[in-house]
Design an enzyme around this catalytic site. Sequence first.
Site, short mmCIF file in Angstrom:
data_model
loop_
_atom_site.label_atom_id
_atom_site.label_comp_id
_atom_site.label_asym_id
_atom_site.label_seq_id
_atom_site.Cartn_x
_atom_site.Cartn_y
_atom_site.Cartn_z
N GLU A 8 0.82 -1.21 0.00
CA GLU A 8 0.00 0.00 0.00
C GLU A 8 0.85 1.26 0.00
O GLU A 8 1.95 1.27 0.54
CB GLU A 8 -0.91 0.01 1.23
N CYS B 82 3.48 8.56 0.79
CA CYS B 82 4.08 7.66 1.76
C CYS B 82 4.18 6.29 1.08
O CYS B 82 3.17 5.70 0.70
CB CYS B 82 3.14 7.62 2.97
N CYS C 158 6.89 -6.61 7.40
CA CYS C 158 8.10 -6.13 8.06
C CYS C 158 8.51 -7.17 9.10
O CYS C 158 7.66 -7.73 9.79
CB CYS C 158 7.85 -4.80 8.76
N CYS D 121 7.39 -4.55 15.66
CA CYS D 121 7.04 -3.58 16.70
C CYS D 121 5.59 -3.83 17.11
O CYS D 121 4.71 -3.98 16.25
CB CYS D 121 7.21 -2.15 16.19
N CYS E 28 2.36 -1.90 15.67
CA CYS E 28 2.29 -1.63 14.22
C CYS E 28 1.61 -2.77 13.46
O CYS E 28 1.97 -3.94 13.62
CB CYS E 28 3.71 -1.44 13.70
N GLY F 92 7.04 -1.65 5.90
CA GLY F 92 8.41 -2.15 5.85
C GLY F 92 9.45 -1.25 6.47
O GLY F 92 9.20 -0.08 6.77
N CYS G 89 -0.70 6.25 9.87
CA CYS G 89 0.57 5.60 10.26
C CYS G 89 0.31 4.31 10.99
O CYS G 89 -0.45 4.28 11.95
CB CYS G 89 1.36 6.45 11.24
N1 SAH Z 1 9.79 0.95 9.50
C1 SAH Z 1 9.95 2.35 9.49
C2 SAH Z 1 8.97 3.05 8.57
C3 SAH Z 1 7.53 2.58 8.59
S1 SAH Z 1 6.64 2.85 10.07
C4 SAH Z 1 9.87 2.90 10.91
O1 SAH Z 1 9.54 2.16 11.81
O2 SAH Z 1 10.17 4.09 11.07
C5 SAH Z 1 6.32 4.61 9.97
C6 SAH Z 1 5.96 5.25 11.30
O3 SAH Z 1 4.69 4.80 11.76
C7 SAH Z 1 6.95 4.96 12.42
O4 SAH Z 1 7.36 6.16 13.04
C8 SAH Z 1 6.15 4.11 13.40
O5 SAH Z 1 6.61 4.31 14.71
C9 SAH Z 1 4.75 4.64 13.16
N2 SAH Z 1 3.68 3.73 13.58
C10 SAH Z 1 3.66 2.38 13.48
N3 SAH Z 1 2.50 1.89 13.96
C11 SAH Z 1 1.77 2.94 14.39
C12 SAH Z 1 0.47 3.09 14.96
N4 SAH Z 1 -0.30 2.04 15.18
N5 SAH Z 1 0.03 4.34 15.27
C13 SAH Z 1 0.82 5.41 15.00
N6 SAH Z 1 2.03 5.34 14.43
C14 SAH Z 1 2.51 4.12 14.13
FE1 SF4 Z 2 8.32 -1.40 13.33
FE2 SF4 Z 2 8.36 0.26 11.21
FE3 SF4 Z 2 8.37 -2.43 10.87
FE4 SF4 Z 2 6.17 -1.22 11.76
S1 SF4 Z 2 7.10 -0.96 9.76
S2 SF4 Z 2 7.09 -3.14 12.55
S3 SF4 Z 2 7.05 0.43 13.01
S4 SF4 Z 2 9.95 -1.20 11.84
#
Ligand code: SAH
Ligand code: SF4
Length: 362
Positions: free
Chosen positions: A101, A114, A121, A125, A128, A171, A344
């Site tokens: 996406e 974006c 990924c 985390c 996420c 990712g 996000c």
């Molecule tokens: N993997 C990279 C880029 C993709 S995630 C990273 O982690 O930076 C992009 C952003 O979305 C990151 O700052 C992450 O902390 C945030 N994010 C992930 N899950 C989220 C959620 N459920 N609510 C708000 N932000 C989130």
């Molecule tokens: Fe963590 Fe970014 Fe991967 Fe989501 S996309 S699991 S925030 S590293």
Amino acid sequence: MDEGGARSVDPRTDLKGMPLAELESFLSRWGKERYRARQLSRWIYGKLVDDFAGMTDLSKDFRALLAASCRISAPPAERIDVSRDGTEKALFRLDDGEGIESVLIPDEERRTLCISSQAGCALGCGFCATGAMGLRRDLSSAEIVHQVCFFARRLAERGERLTNVVFMGMGEPLRNVAEVSRAIDILLSQYGFGLSGKRVTVSTAGIVPEMLSLASKYPVSFAVSLNASDDARRSLLMPVNRKYPLKELAAAMRRIPLQSGRKVTAEYVLLSGVNDAPGDAAALARLLKGARIKVNLIPYNPHEGSPYVPPGQETVDRFRDILQAAGIQTITRERRGADIRAACGQLRAEIGEKSKIQKKRG
Ligand code: SAH
Ligand code: SF4
């Protein structure tokens, strides 16, 4: 040489995703002049043409040769959702059936795209939705830049232009750094999208060596997902912290070369009762003190199957105020596209087979 479209059953060489230098060396095998690569690059990314027949300043013979042995991949957008606030989310179906996406966020004069760098990924985390999918696979540079081509064309059709690109979709870009670098080359090249480095942002969970090496090669902007101000909590939220703990990460953020007036962004997802207390804000301020770093607060966007809750507005404002009082530039990221699950951390290519199965079970 990696020609970007290797996954496809189509044996023709995919020209999309090839940086100019690669395109030049590819064409030189046919004895073609160097400027031919620039011409082709302009057609593909400037005029957004993905059919050789339309490249009218190339000779008929050259076009026929290209059509026989090359292609310009363009995976279809299987679905486009438009949010009430104007945010648009596209789901692309890739050659092997994977889904990814991309999200276009219009904001006054800005048109920010974006993009995804991986399907899923591996970093897991806990807050996420992409992390919950696990890693399906890396994207090729062709698949990365196609997301940009698609939206650039969509915008051009209504007389608008893409202004910014952020690697904040699905990712971890620094876990696919070779293909992401090729894509960045095209985003920055004057024969590609011609974007300045300050308009291209790589967001990372904090893969320190790759971050520093990418920063030394390309003048792009960086956003680092901090999300906690101590190692114990950050390791719980972001397992990658065990490999690159906060002290090392914060030191690396201070070493990223910056043009004058520029800053590195620290992203901080606020989770109610987890990392949103005044003491957390104060600890974050201490960690970032004196650095050229600004903070982007992101109130948690909920998604199915995750235990977290977003804090109330007062808590968000209090957190921001503490950082600002400590002299740290801080903004709260506006929640965009939540009605189409485009905010996000909500991306997970929902109609993919895997998520269908998960939905049935859950
Ligand atoms: N993997 C990279 C880029 C993709 S995630 C990273 O982690 O930076 C992009 C952003 O979305 C990151 O700052 C992450 O902390 C945030 N994010 C992930 N899950 C989220 C959620 N459920 N609510 C708000 N932000 C989130
Ligand atoms: Fe963590 Fe970014 Fe991967 Fe989501 S996309 S699991 S925030 S590293």
